[in-house]
Design a protein around this motif. Structure first.
Motif, mmCIF file in Angstrom:
data_model
loop_
_atom_site.group_PDB
_atom_site.id
_atom_site.type_symbol
_atom_site.label_atom_id
_atom_site.label_comp_id
_atom_site.label_asym_id
_atom_site.label_seq_id
_atom_site.Cartn_x
_atom_site.Cartn_y
_atom_site.Cartn_z
ATOM 1 N N ASP A 80 0.860 -1.182 0.000
ATOM 2 C CA ASP A 80 0.000 0.000 0.000
ATOM 3 C C ASP A 80 0.900 1.238 0.000
ATOM 4 O O ASP A 80 2.024 1.206 0.525
ATOM 5 N N ASP B 87 -8.121 -2.108 2.640
ATOM 6 C CA ASP B 87 -8.006 -0.703 2.254
ATOM 7 C C ASP B 87 -8.720 0.161 3.291
ATOM 8 O O ASP B 87 -9.828 -0.147 3.715
ATOM 9 N N SER C 39 -2.341 -1.876 5.174
ATOM 10 C CA SER C 39 -2.814 -0.660 4.513
ATOM 11 C C SER C 39 -2.661 0.520 5.468
ATOM 12 O O SER C 39 -2.992 0.422 6.659
#
Length: 979
Positions: free
Chosen positions: A361, A477, A425
């Motif tokens: 990420d 996410d 993330s």
């Protein structure tokens, strides 16, 4: 204390210290038995054993009735726990090895791990057993021919013939089909995607290629899926009984070709069956794609690789990062970058960015990147827990476009230590990271700060008595507002997207169907959640509007679309799509809705279950760690061990028959156990004499070979040994010191060697470093058959030493015929040898009638270096250059007389004799001729350079009987040596 002994003690201590950090000798295993299975497991996996045991016993009678087969002994099952995952079956040892959790394999759909892997692997055992021609204790039969060592061009040929002829597509197809029959697997959208794309692009594997596992790594998966489809086609078209009939037909001794099996059972040839199946696929998929309407997929930005995945825009939107295998044949990925720069030619826009190989990420504001790796020493478990390295979170700075070099500037930072992290993330602020943590077979959503001082599991709550069962968390996410964390996960039945609320600590699934939803990704403005779904039967990219609860399809592809990422301005979409060349990176310059629906109930509760009770599994005991799995390999050899009287460059063939035996334990194949192996070969003439009671099996005029060797991983370092005994019988000239004349007499030479090695290896897969301690004994005896039998020792002694090894092998589809990489070893030995004197070699002490040998003593140091390297030719990367260089240096410490030639190192140069007869010694006017090595001395250097090139473009892809012709190479070799 002698110098060499001090060195040896230091090396032993060094190995012990080194190994205590890197070896898993402290792992504890226990064993429990049911009626038909023996299960050995990591001590922390006991709560899983009952579930595994019940599933196996449930399948036992089903498979017994299906195949009409009763296995002669209990199937061994091994349960292992590590961040690595797999499952396999070894049919000839009746052993199944299972890891505790699923794996995120892009070319396969998601299924319930335990039910699928158990049903699949046990189907391998029973189906392959059904197709075996001989007992499972005899997996193959071997033949060999070895020419005389003094021939200018030697021949060393060895062939193994398997006792089962089942092709790759058939064995894997049966395992998948059996799993689907019992509800553990099904023909999913991934399999359909691969087969549809191959069929419509004209790239379906050929009939010959399907027979074997060959080619690039995705070719194996293509054969795997093709097998499932073809076995299903046979069962649906001809009846499932034909599958078992083919297994039984292939077990007949005269069936050497599976195509003949198909002809006998189905009445058509294998190629006719293939044509039928291919035609049915073309009809099905052409109809499916025709109904798609206008396809929307954008443009492809990468050219190389078949495993391009997880694309992501850079914070400024000027680049796209993605993982790719590039030009590698296998799936070792690296982070690449594509630049939106019109001043750069299109074919130069993609360059390597960072050495990252796992899902990652990027934090938009700071330009930091987070990812997972097991490369750190800090991530290594203690020896009592196996010594493996766990996956942990790392952060680093994205590479700058400005070229700068500062070796003292370190930007990478390890965040977690020994946590078993599978993806991560950044939070919007960049000071927190959401991640998934594995605990045996369960996954948990956790949050850590970027310093690693805070780590907390947030979902599921371990304190809840009833909680969700999350078998895997695939990707994560964090929403731009920082409140929600979206993650793709697998529950007991389906792959879903969960939304965790960091404020009220609740979790719900979003846009849930009975299909596969995966790869959630928020748009930078936070208005949409993008994801991939196969709700139409084909994976496409969808976006959910968080405000008006509408769902829009934004791609319409014939392959499959995955892993979406949105540009910082919310206008562009980049994603991974499967096409005829594998997974590629596609870019949509504008995002438009293809169709739009309103989701009335976008959120639904996550299904919770009560954790399985720790039902009694019966009496468990510490695992028995001695090898108990036995099999024999009949072997027939023709070897030229002795020299022709009229031609010193040719040999006399001796035909030997015998067996190779292996004793394994269930943990041996996973490099955690012990094995004992051996062999015994005897010339056929003496086998017949033994059977007719004319002689003992080991007699003075017999040629034979026997040996035993073993290895164990139960100690802090790998311990191995080998003992070899060779008996060579012939007639030769002997000088009679009493008579002062030569006599031509029968003899038997006994050559014995015993070696012990303590090893520690570090690394895995492509790069391995090793440190080894060596020891050995050698003894060479001669038995002359005159009027009486005369037996004496020619040479005996011992050696001690150490060796360092290093290898880095490039993984390529051509590695079996033209490997590239580098391997080297540096070895030191101290030798102490006693060699029989040339004259007055045997005396009779006054007090004894037993003759006693008289020896010369020799002590010397020996250093040996050996290096091999293969690399692509700089001027043409389809050609390879291979270099093999080795040298030996000998330093004498003590010698009673002139150092003998037979103790000197020597090498063979292809195209030349290994030794020649030129050394003559006169005794009382009688000339005696001895053999001398061609290239020998106290310092010896030899080398080979080879230029290798393909004689056939690409794959030959032809099968002739049991041979599959994959590649054909030619080579120009130049060798030399000096001593």
């Amino acid at each position: 204390m002698k110098k060499q002994n001090i060195i040896l003690i230091i090396l032993i201590l060094a190995v012990q210290v080194y190994s205590s950090r890197f070896n898993g000798f402290g792992l504890k295993f226990r064993t429990v038995e049911s009626e038909h299975f023996k299960i050995t497991y990591h001590s922390n996996c006991e709560y899983l054993v009952n579930r595994v045991q019940q599933k196996f016993e449930q399948l036992y009678n089903i498979y017994k009735n299906t195949y009409g087969l009763t296995l002669p002994n209990k199937t061994e099952v091994v349960i292992l726990d590590s961040d690595f995952s797999n499952g396999w079956a070894l049919s000839f040892t009746n052993t199944i090895t299972l890891w505790t959790h699923d794996t995120d394999f892009k070319l396969r759909g998601s299924h319930t791990w335990w039910d699928d892997v158990i049903t699949h692997e046990y189907a391998h055992i029973v189906s392959i057993w059904t197709g075996m021609k001989l007992s499972n204790h005899t997996p193959d039969i071997r033949f060999g021919f070895f020419s005389h060592p003094n021939e200018n061009n030697r021949i060393e040929a060895f062939q193994s013939l398997s006792t089962e002829i089942l092709p790759f597509w058939f064995t894997e197809g049966i395992a998948q089909y059996e799993s689907s029959r019992h509800g553990s697997d099904f023909w999913d959208s991934h399999r359909d995607m691969i087969l549809r794309t191959l069929t419509l692009s004209g790239k379906l594997l050929t009939w010959d290629h399907m027979q074997v596992g060959a080619g690039k790594i995705d070719d194996y998966e293509k054969a795997y899926n093709s097998g499932f489809s073809l076995v299903t086609y046979i069962a649906d078209t001809y009846g499932y009984d034909k599958i078992t009939a083919m297994l039984r037909e292939s077990a007949k001794m005269h069936r050497l070709n599976f195509d003949r099996v198909i002809k006998e059972v189905l009445g058509i040839t294998g190629r006719e069956l293939y044509a039928e199946w291919k035609s049915s696929l073309e009809k099905k998929y052409k109809t499916q794609v025709a109904n798609l309407g206008t396809q929307v997929f954008g443009r492809k930005i990468n050219k190389d690789g078949f495993d391009n995945y997880w694309p992501m825009f850079s914070p400024d939107g000027k680049k796209i990062f993605f993982l790719s295998n590039g030009k590698q044949d296998y799936g070792m990925q690296t982070l690449y970058q594509y630049q939106f720069d019109d001043t750069i030619k299109e074919d130069k826009r993609i360059t390597p960015a960072m050495n990252i190989s796992d899902i990652y990420d990027i934090h938009p504001q700071s330009g930091r990147i987070c990812y997972q790796s097991a490369k750190s020493k800090k991530s290594q478990l203690p020896a009592r827990q196996g010594g493996a390295r766990m996956l942990d979170i790392f952060t680093d700075t994205l590479p700058s476009d400005k070229k700068s070099f500062n070796p003292f500037r370190k930007t990478e930072k390890q965040v977690t230590i020994k946590k078993g992290i599978f993806n991560s993330s950044f939070s919007p602020s960049g000071n927190m990271i959401a991640c998934s943590q594995r605990d045996v077979d369960r996954f948990y959503l956790a949050i850590t700060d970027t310093s690693g001082t805070y780590f907390n599991v947030v979902y599921p709550n371990l304190q809840d008595s009833v909680r969700p069962e999350i078998n895997y968390i695939y990707s994560i996410d964090w929403s731009p507002d920082g409140r929600h964390i979206a993650f793709s996960y697998m529950d007991q039945t389906d792959r879903k997207i969960g939304i965790y609320d960091t404020l009220n600590h609740t979790c719900q699934t979003i846009c849930d169907t009975k299909n596969d939803e995966r790869d959630p990704s928020y748009s930078p403005d936070g208005k949409h959640l993008y994801f991939s779904s196969d709700r139409t039967g084909i994976f496409n990219i969808y976006r959910y509007n968080i405000q008006d609860k509408s769902l829009e399809q934004v791609t319409n592809v014939s392959g499959g679309a995955f892993a979406p990422s949105i540009s910082p301005d919310n206008k562009k979409l980049v994603y991974s799509s499967y096409d005829q060349n594998g997974f590629g990176i596609y870019l949509l310059d504008s995002i438009k809705a293809i169709n739009k629906d309103t989701v009335s109930t976008p959120y639904s509760p996550v299904v919770s279950i009560k954790p399985e009770s720790t039902t009694s599994i019966g009496e468990s005991r510490p695992a028995f760690r001695f090898p108990n799995q036995f099999f024999l390999i009949p072997t027939l050899l023709s070897e030229q061990t002795t020299t022709r009287r009229n031609n010193w460059n040719a040999g006399v063939s001796t035909i030997k028959a015998g067996v190779i035996f292996n004793l394994l334990e269930p943990l041996t194949i996973t490099n955690l156990g012990t094995e004992i192996d051996g062999y015994f070969f005897l010339d056929v003439k003496h086998i017949m004499n033994m059977l007719t009671l004319k002689s003992y099996p080991i007699s003075v005029d017999a040629n034979y070979d026997m040996g035993i060797f073993g290895e164990t991983k139960l100690l802090p370092f790998t311990t191995s040994f080998d003992y070899n005994l060779r008996g060579i019988a012939d007639n030769d000239e002997f000088f009679d010191e009493i008579e002062g004349a030569t006599a031509y007499l029968p003899y038997n030479a006994l050559i014995q060697n015993l070696n012990l090695q303590l090893s520690l290896t570090k690394g895995e897969r492509r790069t391995i470093t090793g440190l080894h301690l060596l020891g050995g004994l050698n003894r060479y005896d001669v038995n002359i058959q005159d009027q009486i039998s005369i037996k004496y020792n020619l040479n005996k002694g011992f050696r001690t030493g150490a060796m360092a090894t290093y290898s880095h092998v490039k993984s390529e589809a051509k590695s079996n015929i033209s490997p590239c990489g580098f391997a080297a070893k540096l070895q030191y030995d101290f030798w102490n040898q006693l060699s029989l004197k040339d004259e007055n070699s045997i005396v009779y002490p006054e007090s004894s009638s037993i003759p006693k040998e008289q020896y010369y003593k020799y002590k010397y140091h020996q250093i040996l270096g050996h290096m091999k390297t293969g690399l692509s030719a700089p001027w043409y990367n389809r050609h390879d250059i291979y270099l093999d260089l080795q040298g030996t240096l000998l330093s004498v410490v003590h010698q009673d007389t002139t150092f003998p030639s037979f103790l000197l190192p020597g090498v063979w140069v292809p195209g030349y004799s290994y030794y020649y007869r030129d050394t003559k010694i006169k005794r009382d006017s009688i000339s005696v001729t001895y053999d001398t090595l061609q290239v020998t001395g106290k310092a010896v250097l030899s080398g080979t350079i080879s230029y290798r090139f393909p004689l056939w473009p690409g794959l030959i892809d032809k099968k002739l009987s049991f041979l599959y012709l994959e590649r054909l190479y030619g080579a120009i070799n130049v060798s030399g040596g000096a001593g």
